[in-house]
Design an enzyme around this catalytic site. Structure first.
Site, short mmCIF file in Angstrom:
data_model
loop_
_atom_site.label_atom_id
_atom_site.label_comp_id
_atom_site.label_asym_id
_atom_site.label_seq_id
_atom_site.Cartn_x
_atom_site.Cartn_y
_atom_site.Cartn_z
N MET A 1 0.63 -1.22 -0.15
CA MET A 1 0.11 0.16 -0.05
C MET A 1 0.83 1.28 0.15
SD MET A 1 -1.40 -0.57 3.93
CE MET A 1 -0.87 -2.08 4.03
N PRO A 2 2.14 1.16 0.29
CA PRO A 2 3.04 2.53 -0.07
C PRO A 2 2.90 3.09 -1.49
CG PRO A 2 4.38 0.91 0.57
CD PRO A 2 2.94 -0.01 0.48
N LEU A 3 3.22 4.36 -1.44
CA LEU A 3 3.36 4.87 -2.72
C LEU A 3 4.61 5.73 -2.39
CD1 LEU A 3 3.01 5.82 -5.76
CD2 LEU A 3 1.32 7.68 -4.80
N THR B 1 3.48 7.75 0.83
CA THR B 1 2.16 7.62 1.34
C THR B 1 1.79 6.30 1.86
OG1 THR B 1 1.55 9.42 0.27
CG2 THR B 1 -0.28 8.33 0.85
#
Length: 127
Positions: free
Chosen positions: A1-3, A72
């Site tokens: 889920m990280p950007l 993020t």
């Protein structure tokens, strides 16, 4: 889920940004248990006029080798996990790529899980 968004000065080594990204992904996997294949990154190099920083804010002496990392992620990690992530990233960039510890600038942005769509116009984490 990280950007992950990475911003650095243009480097003569065309693989440098990519190698930083690989180390960030490894740190995400080890420090905050990001799953395999959850790797989304935007790697950008800038000329000197388009990467602005204060060389001594908070008493930290930065150089033109400054590396800006914005990650993020979904909210919910402990302060300890976040600190471990920061330390793991900085130390790996330092030992593997000779990036000065003072030049590793990290900004963590936490969002609710319903704010992600990985494709198909669907919020995959909404139950």
């Amino acid at each position: 889920m990280p950007l992950v968004r990475l911003d650095i000065r243009r480097n003569p080594d065309p693989t440098f940004a990519r190698r930083i990204g690989e180390l960030i992904y490894a740190a995400l996997r080890s420090a905050i248990d990001v799953p395999e294949h959850d790797n989304f990154q935007i790697l950008t190099e800038h000329d000197a006029q388009h990467l602005i920083y204060d060389p001594q804010y908070l008493g930290i002496q930065r150089s033109d080798g400054v590396v800006f990392i914005q990650i993020t992620i979904s909210e919910g990690r402990t302060v300890e996990k976040k600190q471990l992530l920061f330390k793991t990233i900085a130390e790996s960039l330092n030992t593997q790529l000779a990036v000065r510890l003072e030049d590793v600038f990290i900004n963590l942005v936490e969002v609710k899980k319903e704010n992600w769509s990985f494709g198909n116009g669907t919020a995959q984490y909404v139950t």
